[in-house]
Design an enzyme around this catalytic site. Structure first.
Site, short mmCIF file in Angstrom:
data_model
loop_
_atom_site.label_atom_id
_atom_site.label_comp_id
_atom_site.label_asym_id
_atom_site.label_seq_id
_atom_site.Cartn_x
_atom_site.Cartn_y
_atom_site.Cartn_z
N HIS A 47 -3.14 3.32 -4.51
CA HIS A 47 -2.32 2.97 -3.41
C HIS A 47 -0.81 2.42 -3.86
CE1 HIS A 47 -5.49 3.48 -0.78
NE2 HIS A 47 -6.50 3.01 -1.42
N GLU A 94 -9.92 3.22 -5.17
CA GLU A 94 -9.20 4.55 -4.75
C GLU A 94 -8.09 5.03 -5.72
OE1 GLU A 94 -10.80 4.68 -0.31
OE2 GLU A 94 -8.85 3.95 -0.35
N ASP A 119 0.79 -1.33 -0.01
CA ASP A 119 0.13 0.08 -0.02
C ASP A 119 0.98 1.39 0.08
OD1 ASP A 119 -2.43 1.76 0.56
OD2 ASP A 119 -3.31 -0.09 0.90
#
Ligand SMILES: [Zn+2]
Length: 482
Positions: free
Chosen positions: A196, A260, A129
């Site tokens: 990410h 995201e 991440d």
């Protein structure tokens, strides 16, 4: 009829008149019979002890967990019982985020032991991440040399001035895979594409659109620097990483992220724009679909399947074969996908995310959530292949806190995954759980006390306010403006 087992077997009968008073494990026999389904089993306990029938090792393992719970709860007094059991869903997962905070192999094994007790069969390992890359990849040593280290940690008001580091070597990951295999748990590794990706880009800046050097992030958030979708070198990188990952993880699934990922950089990147033009795409979300489809097809050639988070549906061009993990759906995209044959894993954040306090997501709310929407037509319900409960670790830096957040709620999700809806009942579950949950102490894990499972209004309000207060972070607000 009541029996202290979690998850509750789907069919059982006991009249509590006769009891087996010796050690059950010294008097258990196992017989394989192909008539049982992959994870199904039966147990008959009578004067001779326990007779287990199943078709393979998985069924035997799950029967063993049932016997373990019986031995624990009724030691020396196990009622004669017949159990015919098989799971409601084939996918019953738990996810651990080891990127925001690193957890040792030893700690992970404790969580795996507990998950096994509750008949989970998938360990989704969130290995990379923005805040750290934790998976050794031999071809790209900087991923762990540089990408696994952040200078400090500042998640909301959680602040730790010390560098945070740690990664899993190939042999450690193989060790986890072997450990899980013995418990009939598949390990599904996750690599995040295209978002990410800060830790990855920190190690190899040429993978981003503008190739600028960015730090491994020290705070939570959604970051604009993502993998470039127009640069062939990025695909080469991803495929090389996947080659090594699939050599370590034999699981049929690889999780490839897809959540995201803001498209600000892609909108301005000449390579991304060129790629869109070549492909005749009008929307950057379609470019993400193209990228994930290409990764999926690469995995497919290796005989693997892919999972993505539900944002990957936005471009409306995601390959049907990709299984979608639904954590936060706005417009019934997943319902539509299931209605057209796509496979879905349900991880609704409002019910299944265990990093939220119990005041926000009480046990009853988790337990009673139905992963299959009533509006989904009967014939498509089989496309909801299962459930998964994640623990994100921005605010969790030790195993005691992790296990206290996860348990009891992991157990609630396990029962939804295993026990048919018609056999579920919250009041009965909470009584059974109080008996079974102390078993995880012997793995070195803690759990929330039963008086905390369903806090009342004022206690909940207090916890929610505290949670929101702890989220506030100057660094996050600053980075949104970048
Ligand atoms: Zn680009």
């Amino acid at each position: 009829m009541h029996i202290n087992l979690v998850p509750l077997p789907n069919e059982f009968h006991t009249d509590y008149k006769l009891f087996f008073r010796k050690s059950i494990f010294e008097n258990t026999s196992v017989e394989y019979d192909s008539k049982y389904s992959a994870e199904g089993y039966s147990i008959v306990i009578d004067e001779k002890g326990a007779k287990v029938r199943c078709s393979n090792k998985a069924g035997e393992n799950f029967a063993y967990q049932t016997l373990k719970q019986l031995e624990y709860n009724y030691s020396g007094n196990i009622p004669y019982i017949t159990i015919e059991d098989k799971p409601a869903f084939s996918y019953r997962g738990f996810m651990i985020d080891c990127a925001r905070h690193f957890f040792s192999v030893e700690d992970l094994k404790k969580m795996i032991d507990a998950a096994c007790l509750f008949k989970f069969n998938k360990f989704h390992w969130h290995l990379v991440d923005d805040q750290g890359w934790r998976m050794e990849i031999k071809k790209y040593p900087l991923l762990t040399e540089k990408g696994s280290v952040r200078t400090h940690s500042n998640f909301g008001r959680y602040y730790n001035p010390n560098p945070h580091t740690g990664y899993y070597t190939v042999s450690q990951m193989k060790d986890i895979v072997e450990y899980c295999k013995k418990k009939s748990i598949d390990v599904i590794p996750e690599i995040e594409i295209p978002g990410h990706a800060s830790a990855c880009i920190h190690a190899y800046p040429h993978l981003s659109c503008n190739q600028s050097v960015i730090p491994v992030r020290t705070h939570a958030g959604i970051f604009k620097d993502i993998l470039c979708a127009g640069n062939e070198k990025v695909y080469e990188f991803i495929f090389n990483v996947l080659d090594e990952m699939t050599a370590i993880f034999p699981s049929e699934y690889v999780h490839i992220g897809g959540d995201e990922a803001p498209k600000d950089r892609w909108d301005k990147c000449p390579l991304c724009q060129k790629k869109m033009k070549e492909l005749g795409l009008t929307d950057a979300e379609q470019l993400q679909g193209y990228m994930l489809n290409r990764v999926f097809s690469y995995l497919n050639k290796k005989g693997k399947k892919a999972i993505t988070w539900n944002e990957s549906l936005r471009g409306n061009n995601l390959e049907k074969g990709i299984t979608v993990q639904n954590w936060r759906e706005k417009n019934d995209e997943c319902l539509l996908r299931a209605s057209s044959g796509g496979k879905i894993i349900v991880s609704d954040f409002f019910h299944y995310y265990t990093d939220y306090p119990l005041g926000m997501t009480p046990l009853k709310k988790t337990y009673e959530y139905n992963p299959i929407k009533e509006t989904l037509e009967e014939s498509y319900r089989k496309n909801i292949i299962g459930v998964e409960t994640p623990i994100w670790t921005e605010f969790i830096d030790n195993i005691e806190k992790m296990s206290t957040m996860c348990y009891p709620r992991f157990a609630a999700v396990s029962e939804t995954g295993w026990t048919l809806k018609k056999n579920k009942n919250y009041d009965d579950f909470s009584i059974r759980l109080k008996k079974v949950l102390p078993m995880i102490e012997k793995y070195g894990l803690s759990y929330a006390d039963s008086y905390e499972w369903d806090p009342g209004f004022f206690k909940s309000a207090k916890q929610i306010i505290k949670f929101a207060y702890n989220m506030y972070n100057k660094e996050t607000i600053k980075s949104r403006k970048e």
